[in-house]
Design an enzyme around this catalytic site. Structure first.
Site, short mmCIF file in Angstrom:
data_model
loop_
_atom_site.label_atom_id
_atom_site.label_comp_id
_atom_site.label_asym_id
_atom_site.label_seq_id
_atom_site.Cartn_x
_atom_site.Cartn_y
_atom_site.Cartn_z
N HIS F 14 -37.82 2.13 2.09
CA HIS F 14 -37.47 1.83 0.91
C HIS F 14 -36.03 0.80 1.16
CE1 HIS F 14 -33.48 4.58 0.06
NE2 HIS F 14 -33.69 4.33 1.54
N CYS F 33 -28.23 -0.34 3.66
CA CYS F 33 -29.30 0.16 2.97
C CYS F 33 -29.91 -1.05 2.13
CB CYS F 33 -28.63 1.05 2.02
SG CYS F 33 -28.08 2.47 3.10
N HIS F 80 -45.99 7.48 3.79
CA HIS F 80 -46.21 6.27 4.31
C HIS F 80 -46.20 5.03 3.16
CE1 HIS F 80 -47.26 8.65 7.71
NE2 HIS F 80 -47.29 7.73 8.69
N GLU F 125 -32.63 13.07 2.63
CA GLU F 125 -32.79 11.98 2.87
C GLU F 125 -32.76 11.67 4.51
OE1 GLU F 125 -31.21 7.53 0.95
OE2 GLU F 125 -30.10 8.58 2.18
#
Lengths: 136, 136, 136, 136, 136, 136
Positions: F14, F33, F80, F125
């Site tokens: 992400h 990020c 995935h 996370e």
């Protein structure tokens, strides 16, 4: 040949401090680990012995007995202790995790039988730092 | 309302000791935790804040900033320290994990914004013992 | 001889993809790991060095310095990166965990002193899959 | 040469019991592990293979295929089973973790290709007791 | 109000089996968990009590005493046992983790003092499945 | 009322990125990020349901069925995958862990029966950052 490992743990205080050096030299080399008021850790100790499983038990060594040996000979002398002040077998040594692992090896090695020889002392100081000693 | 938790850790020495009691009384109540030469732990600290995720970031609170806040305001004052001797915000208090968790709450609570209020301080003394404090 | 291990971690995206093959061949061999939109992992990296503890410090190597070396030379180049696109020292290589461990060895090995030689790179891709490389 | 490890797990019942001995002898040697009504464990199994990464995949062995091999050949035969009663490849053996690790090695070793030879079976009986077998 | 949690563990055999149903019905509902030869687990038990820390100790409850209470009243009756056959306080009950947690609550709740009331029984059957019971 | 929790996991890529902002604004708020080439994580997902144990099974909900539900409805869609590009139920949302937990709740909540209502989505996370969502 099979390797059997038993995990035990102890909580102790220590500081990193070389008595041959000044306070400033100690702080320069050891940083906050040299705090004269001590700090401490939850140490995790893994003891590995090796041998051929016994025909009648299937054991290299009885894991329960190995735990008792580690607790009576090592943990009882280190747990809730100050490693620099309270432990006869560490006297006169710098309190690094490396030296502590070697000292534990020296305590345990003579106590194990010929068919279950000591293979490794693995010692976690924190969950991210550990040392291993194989006796040589 | 979403709850965000950040884990940090510190290593410290302490002893359990009530100064109103004799050495014998302390040993009787606290056992080896009263060792006058100290012992220590690797403490794991979990700080939970709660709030509504921000529309523009999706965050209750930036986890990176939360980590920095915990490290500068709490960890830097506790890590590699003696909890009985070195920490201003613990002065005059018994050094139980319960009291330490409450003290950490009192330090952090005023520093958090209205939209990410402090929900819980969870503190592991060992992997098998922890306390939680929710502010009341 | 004592072995000292330091754990660090990084988060990264990657895909398994052999540029000599068609998309179909890649999917057939690598399955969902070949997703052209990438996937990612929280990698745990264990670096082990070995040596004789120094007489004045008790250290094989200062664990704090080892951590800084790993973070500046490896983690800063991998963390929050795309392993296929963003990392100079992985260029032209297939992004398997095996190859990544070998590449990390090649980066770190020349940077360690003679008295603390690199012994092992251990790399977790997931909590259930890891590789180890010992330099030969 | 790179080492690849895959973790799997299974839950099983067993007892430690030597049929050549009386009930009293078994209890004397094995203690509560000899409980005739059985006890059980969540076993964690780590299988390590070694080889040179393939030029076209970067893999020593496909970790997904290794997992499937372990699950179909080992886990399916041990999970939710009684190790003393239900498992053909353990028949006639004492149910120690040592013997179980050796038996798993003997099942898996012939199934692995020449370029990814079996290196180690590591088997946790509890989070604090494990054995390792390297095939000799 | 502070919450104190202590972790203990035990290993036991069991099967999921409703005596009102046929073998086929049991297998249809419980699958491999109904294996008539039993299977087993390493259970992790977390007991949480809540109260106001005592002024003289800083404790909600002495974690060492809490551990002894759990071990003598619960662990000694469950460890290395068959939960369906060997445990008086589980007699006549289906051996689900849910029912086991409730039964442990009923054993411990009357034994705790007014200033450290039982708050939660958390019981892991495997590292991926656990239940919690808060007494109502 | 008993609470049953099941843990599953997935690996995904992400980036944190607000399409209303410039690249510079995104980097300023989200730091590494926001890397446009993505990064990724091994997410651990804990799903908690609550209810009264069924009289005939002792279950709040069959943990095996709960695992299958989570895998088919959530894991298969996230594992995935690229969370920003590949997941229909995340379309148009900022990819924070907070928003992901809420989105998983919305997927699962309607699929659970009245006697085992959804209580909590807990999502790691990294091993040091997690969020919890209780549906309100």
């Amino acid at each position: 040949m099979v390797y059997l490992t038993r995990k035990e743990h102890f909580n102790a205080a220590h500081k990193l401090f070389n008595p041959k050096w000044s306070k400033e030299e100690n702080e320069s080399v050891f940083g906050p680990c040299a705090n004269e008021n001590w700090h401490g850790h939850n140490y995790d100790l893994y003891v590995t012995v090796k041998g051929v499983p016994d025909e009648n038990t299937g054991f290299v060594y009885d894991a329960k007995k190995l735990g008792e040996l580690i607790r009576t000979k090592i943990i009882d002398k280190l747990d809730h202790k100050n490693l620099n002040l309270d432990v006869a077998f560490l006297e006169g040594q710098l309190c690094s995790t490396e030296n502590l692992a070697i000292a534990i090896w020296k305590q345990l090695q003579p106590l194990l039988p010929a068919n279950a020889t000591l293979h490794c002392i693995k010692l976690y100081e924190t969950p991210r730092i550990y040392v291993e000693y194989f006796g040589e």
